[in-house]
Design a protein around this motif. Structure first.
Motif, PDB file in Angstrom:
ATOM      1  N   ASP A 182      17.815   1.411  -5.963  1.00 29.52           N
ATOM      2  CA  ASP A 182      17.788  -0.158  -6.400  1.00 29.52           C
ATOM      3  C   ASP A 182      19.510  -0.719  -5.890  1.00 29.52           C
ATOM      4  OD1 ASP A 182      16.572   0.749  -9.227  1.00 29.52           O
ATOM      5  OD2 ASP A 182      17.863   2.116  -8.874  1.00 29.52           O
ATOM      6  N   GLY A 183      19.715  -2.513  -5.829  1.00 27.50           N
ATOM      7  CA  GLY A 183      20.460  -2.598  -5.170  1.00 27.50           C
ATOM      8  C   GLY A 183      20.810  -3.506  -5.655  1.00 27.50           C
ATOM      9  N   THR A 184      22.091  -4.025  -5.084  1.00 28.89           N
ATOM     10  CA  THR A 184      22.855  -5.379  -5.639  1.00 28.89           C
ATOM     11  C   THR A 184      22.546  -6.962  -4.958  1.00 28.89           C
ATOM     12  OG1 THR A 184      24.218  -4.173  -6.352  1.00 28.89           O
ATOM     13  CG2 THR A 184      25.312  -6.699  -6.230  1.00 28.89           C
ATOM     14  N   VAL A 185      22.600  -8.074  -5.155  1.00 28.58           N
ATOM     15  CA  VAL A 185      22.275  -8.526  -4.279  1.00 28.58           C
ATOM     16  C   VAL A 185      23.228  -9.613  -3.662  1.00 28.58           C
ATOM     17  CG1 VAL A 185      21.478 -11.631  -3.980  1.00 28.58           C
ATOM     18  CG2 VAL A 185      19.818  -9.157  -5.019  1.00 28.58           C
ATOM     19  N   LYS A 186      24.075  -9.479  -2.351  1.00 26.37           N
ATOM     20  CA  LYS A 186      25.247 -10.572  -2.483  1.00 26.37           C
ATOM     21  C   LYS A 186      25.500 -11.562  -1.704  1.00 26.37           C
ATOM     22  CE  LYS A 186      27.509  -6.383  -3.125  1.00 26.37           C
ATOM     23  NZ  LYS A 186      28.805  -6.031  -3.810  1.00 26.37           N
ATOM     24  N   ASN A 187      24.490 -12.122  -1.557  1.00 28.24           N
ATOM     25  CA  ASN A 187      23.984 -13.416  -0.735  1.00 28.24           C
ATOM     26  C   ASN A 187      22.701 -13.567  -0.880  1.00 28.24           C
ATOM     27  OD1 ASN A 187      26.647 -14.680   0.372  1.00 28.24           O
ATOM     28  ND2 ASN A 187      25.969 -12.825   1.574  1.00 28.24           N
ATOM     29  N   ILE A 188      22.116 -14.743  -0.865  1.00 27.34           N
ATOM     30  CA  ILE A 188      20.730 -15.236  -1.370  1.00 27.34           C
ATOM     31  C   ILE A 188      20.892 -16.951  -0.584  1.00 27.34           C
ATOM     32  CG2 ILE A 188      20.715 -16.048  -3.591  1.00 27.34           C
ATOM     33  CD1 ILE A 188      17.306 -15.131  -3.790  1.00 27.34           C
ATOM     34  N   GLY A 223      24.444 -11.814  -6.433  1.00 27.76           N
ATOM     35  CA  GLY A 223      25.089 -10.792  -8.616  1.00 27.76           C
ATOM     36  C   GLY A 223      23.754  -9.884  -8.798  1.00 27.76           C
ATOM     37  N   GLY A 224      22.720 -10.693  -7.855  1.00 29.87           N
ATOM     38  CA  GLY A 224      21.395 -10.161  -9.440  1.00 29.87           C
ATOM     39  C   GLY A 224      20.808  -8.657  -8.806  1.00 29.87           C
ATOM     40  N   THR A 225      19.238  -8.328  -9.020  1.00 24.42           N
ATOM     41  CA  THR A 225      19.261  -6.933  -8.601  1.00 24.42           C
ATOM     42  C   THR A 225      17.996  -6.626  -7.562  1.00 24.42           C
ATOM     43  OG1 THR A 225      18.358  -6.928 -10.434  1.00 24.42           O
ATOM     44  CG2 THR A 225      20.262  -6.143 -10.507  1.00 24.42           C
ATOM     45  N   LEU A 226      18.004  -5.473  -6.630  1.00 27.15           N
ATOM     46  CA  LEU A 226      16.768  -5.090  -6.139  1.00 27.15           C
ATOM     47  C   LEU A 226      16.193  -3.992  -6.827  1.00 27.15           C
ATOM     48  CD1 LEU A 226      14.880  -5.494  -3.926  1.00 27.15           C
ATOM     49  CD2 LEU A 226      16.852  -5.147  -2.254  1.00 27.15           C
ATOM     50  N   ALA A 227      14.930  -4.040  -6.185  1.00 28.32           N
ATOM     51  CA  ALA A 227      14.338  -2.191  -6.935  1.00 28.32           C
ATOM     52  C   ALA A 227      13.298  -2.314  -6.148  1.00 28.32           C
ATOM     53  CB  ALA A 227      14.631  -2.442  -8.525  1.00 28.32           C
ATOM     54  N   ILE A 228      12.744  -0.891  -5.787  1.00 27.02           N
ATOM     55  CA  ILE A 228      12.241  -0.171  -4.424  1.00 27.02           C
ATOM     56  C   ILE A 228      11.571   0.933  -5.776  1.00 27.02           C
ATOM     57  CG2 ILE A 228      11.084   0.062  -2.885  1.00 27.02           C
ATOM     58  CD1 ILE A 228      13.066  -1.667  -1.841  1.00 27.02           C
ATOM     59  N   GLY A 269      22.013  -7.500   0.811  1.00 23.70           N
ATOM     60  CA  GLY A 269      22.998  -6.835  -0.044  1.00 23.70           C
ATOM     61  C   GLY A 269      23.162  -5.776   0.224  1.00 23.70           C
ATOM     62  N   THR A 270      23.492  -4.320  -0.885  1.00 23.58           N
ATOM     63  CA  THR A 270      23.727  -3.383  -0.945  1.00 23.58           C
ATOM     64  C   THR A 270      22.790  -2.907  -1.594  1.00 23.58           C
ATOM     65  OG1 THR A 270      25.608  -3.394  -2.334  1.00 23.58           O
ATOM     66  CG2 THR A 270      26.195  -3.832   0.474  1.00 23.58           C
ATOM     67  N   PHE A 271      22.533  -1.382  -0.871  1.00 17.39           N
ATOM     68  CA  PHE A 271      21.721  -0.488  -2.043  1.00 17.39           C
ATOM     69  C   PHE A 271      23.249   0.597  -2.845  1.00 17.39           C
ATOM     70  CE2 PHE A 271      18.463  -0.173   0.664  1.00 17.39           C
ATOM     71  CZ  PHE A 271      17.263  -0.805  -0.034  1.00 17.39           C
ATOM     72  N   ASP A 272      22.246   0.485  -4.414  1.00 17.40           N
ATOM     73  CA  ASP A 272      23.333   1.439  -4.745  1.00 17.40           C
ATOM     74  C   ASP A 272      24.520   2.888  -4.287  1.00 17.40           C
ATOM     75  OD1 ASP A 272      23.092  -0.484  -6.950  1.00 17.40           O
ATOM     76  OD2 ASP A 272      22.116   0.881  -8.409  1.00 17.40           O
ATOM     77  N   VAL A 310       0.639  -1.135  -0.385  1.00 21.12           N
ATOM     78  CA  VAL A 310       0.004   0.059  -0.224  1.00 21.12           C
ATOM     79  C   VAL A 310       0.754   1.189  -0.269  1.00 21.12           C
ATOM     80  CG1 VAL A 310      -1.561  -1.401   1.097  1.00 21.12           C
ATOM     81  CG2 VAL A 310      -0.116   0.090   2.518  1.00 21.12           C
ATOM     82  N   GLY A 311       1.036   2.234  -0.306  1.00 19.16           N
ATOM     83  CA  GLY A 311       1.241   3.739  -0.692  1.00 19.16           C
ATOM     84  C   GLY A 311       1.878   3.689  -1.938  1.00 19.16           C
ATOM     85  N   GLY A 312       1.252   2.696  -3.272  1.00 21.76           N
ATOM     86  CA  GLY A 312       2.229   3.175  -4.332  1.00 21.76           C
ATOM     87  C   GLY A 312       3.732   2.070  -4.064  1.00 21.76           C
ATOM     88  N   TYR A 313       4.084   1.671  -4.192  1.00 25.21           N
ATOM     89  CA  TYR A 313       5.581   0.875  -3.409  1.00 25.21           C
ATOM     90  C   TYR A 313       5.250  -0.149  -3.770  1.00 25.21           C
ATOM     91  CZ  TYR A 313       5.940   4.326   0.652  1.00 25.21           C
ATOM     92  OH  TYR A 313       6.036   5.253   1.411  1.00 25.21           O
ATOM     93  N   GLU A 314       6.043  -0.423  -5.454  1.00 27.27           N
ATOM     94  CA  GLU A 314       6.799  -1.549  -5.942  1.00 27.27           C
ATOM     95  C   GLU A 314       8.277  -2.185  -6.661  1.00 27.27           C
ATOM     96  OE1 GLU A 314       4.662  -2.740  -8.049  1.00 27.27           O
ATOM     97  OE2 GLU A 314       2.916  -0.962  -7.771  1.00 27.27           O
ATOM     98  N   VAL A 315       7.847  -3.719  -5.833  1.00 25.66           N
ATOM     99  CA  VAL A 315       9.520  -4.298  -5.326  1.00 25.66           C
ATOM    100  C   VAL A 315       9.906  -5.155  -6.500  1.00 25.66           C
ATOM    101  CG1 VAL A 315       8.634  -6.086  -4.428  1.00 25.66           C
ATOM    102  CG2 VAL A 315      10.667  -5.393  -3.697  1.00 25.66           C
ATOM    103  N   GLY A 316      10.871  -5.381  -7.548  1.00 24.76           N
ATOM    104  CA  GLY A 316      11.275  -6.755  -7.419  1.00 24.76           C
ATOM    105  C   GLY A 316      12.718  -7.361  -7.511  1.00 24.76           C
ATOM    106  N   LEU A 317      12.608  -7.888  -7.444  1.00 26.54           N
ATOM    107  CA  LEU A 317      13.645  -9.106  -6.735  1.00 26.54           C
ATOM    108  C   LEU A 317      14.298  -9.823  -8.618  1.00 26.54           C
ATOM    109  CD1 LEU A 317      15.825  -9.596  -5.168  1.00 26.54           C
ATOM    110  CD2 LEU A 317      14.152 -11.365  -3.565  1.00 26.54           C
ATOM    111  N   ASP A 318      15.538  -9.535  -9.173  1.00 28.75           N
ATOM    112  CA  ASP A 318      15.386 -10.236 -10.078  1.00 28.75           C
ATOM    113  C   ASP A 318      16.762 -11.321 -10.030  1.00 28.75           C
ATOM    114  OD1 ASP A 318      15.563 -11.396 -12.794  1.00 28.75           O
ATOM    115  OD2 ASP A 318      16.382  -9.878 -13.525  1.00 28.75           O
TER     116      ASP A 318
END
Length: 309
Positions: free
Chosen positions: A275-281, A262-267, A293-296, A248-256
């Motif tokens: 935007d961020g990078t996946v370090k461990n999963i 080595g993948g990406t996270l986007a909010i 992970g870390t944010f860019d 709620v609030g218009g937030y969208e997330v993508g975990l690829d």
């Protein structure tokens, strides 16, 4: 601790046959564990004469202590178990330090196990059986810790089996530790450090969600941003996850991150773009996953979710 105990008598020898499930002994072995003999003191009943007295009770105000971490409790149980067997004489303080490590090594040497000071499946199985148990509270508490951190989805049964070992390995990988599935000092410290920041739940309904279209959830936590998303899609792909969702609030997330790290996270939202990078999963057999992970733009994040489809 479990109440069942084998008390050494005569020469103080306890012989157990190691047949514990989930422990790789390579067949049946007989282990002789020497424990000090504890004399039994007979209790003499005493006669108490009751007297009537007028007493004044003053109510005392006490402050409730915070709940003790199950990691600390698990370490205390290991110390108490080894003390009961005569291998540990230090303080029962829940610190898996040099004295506890040395006690584990002494037990391992007597039991004919690899002497590394680490309470792994073989060692815990041998301790259990030497005490006359098929399980111990130390393993109960380890499983409780791994369950609270969303790595273990099995029953808390006190048995260090393949499921507990797999969950411990997943945690060790996420923390950058040697992924050997053994509960040693470094793993104990890492678990204790992670426990205060555990998620409130690993799955389920969140009132701030966006409709729960799949029943799966993803909680992002960081100093910059914390939100639980309802996932519209979630797919386990090899060692990784691909997921999308909203809150709620218009937030969208993508975990690829289909290949694992080595993948990406986007909010994204009207006022937040991260935007961020996946370090461990890591992914458990029941579809629970945890990513870090870390944010860019700087800072770290942790994601805990479910992907049951």
């Amino acid at each position: 601790m479990k109440t069942s105990r084998i008390v050494a008598a005569g020469a103080g020898l306890v012989t157990v046959t190691l047949l514990a499930a989930g422990c790789s002994f390579g067949g049946t072995e007989t282990v002789t564990v020497t424990a000090p003999t504890t004399p039994t003191t007979e209790t003499t009943p005493t006669t108490t004469t009751a007297t009537t007295a007028t007493t004044t009770t003053t109510a005392a105000t006490t402050t409730a202590k915070p709940a003790e971490s199950p990691v600390v409790k698990a370490n205390k149980e290991v110390q108490e178990d080894l003390a009961d067997l005569g291998f540990y004489d230090g303080p029962v303080n829940g610190v898996y330090g040099p004295r506890t490590t040395a006690a584990v090594k002494r037990f391992q040497a007597r039991a004919g196990l690899p002497v590394d000071g680490i309470a792994g499946p073989q060692t815990m199985g041998a301790i259990n059986l030497a005490l006359g148990n098929d399980s111990t509270d130390a393993v109960d508490l380890l499983q409780t810790t791994l369950k609270g951190l969303c790595y273990y989805g099995g029953n808390v049964d006190g048995i260090f089996g393949s499921g507990t070992e797999a969950a411990l390995i997943a945690f060790q990988k996420a923390e950058g530790l040697s992924a050997d599935g053994r509960y040693g000092p470094k793993t104990a410290v890492a678990l204790a450090k992670a426990w205060p920041g555990r998620p409130s739940s690993c799955s389920g309904t969140n009132p701030s969600g966006g409709g729960k279209p799949t029943g799966d959830t993803l909680t992002i936590g960081s100093p910059k941003f914390t939100r639980t998303f309802d996932l519209s899609s979630c797919t386990v792909m090899g060692r990784g996850i691909q997921a999308t969702g909203s809150a709620v609030g218009g937030y969208e997330v993508g975990l690829d991150s289909p290949g694992g790290p080595g993948g990406t996270l986007a909010i994204d939202s009207a006022d937040v773009v991260l935007d961020g990078t996946v370090k461990n999963i890591t992914i458990s057999v029941n579809g629970q996953f945890r990513a870090t992970g870390t944010f860019d733009s700087g800072g770290t994040w942790t994601a805990v979710g479910t992907c049951a489809n």
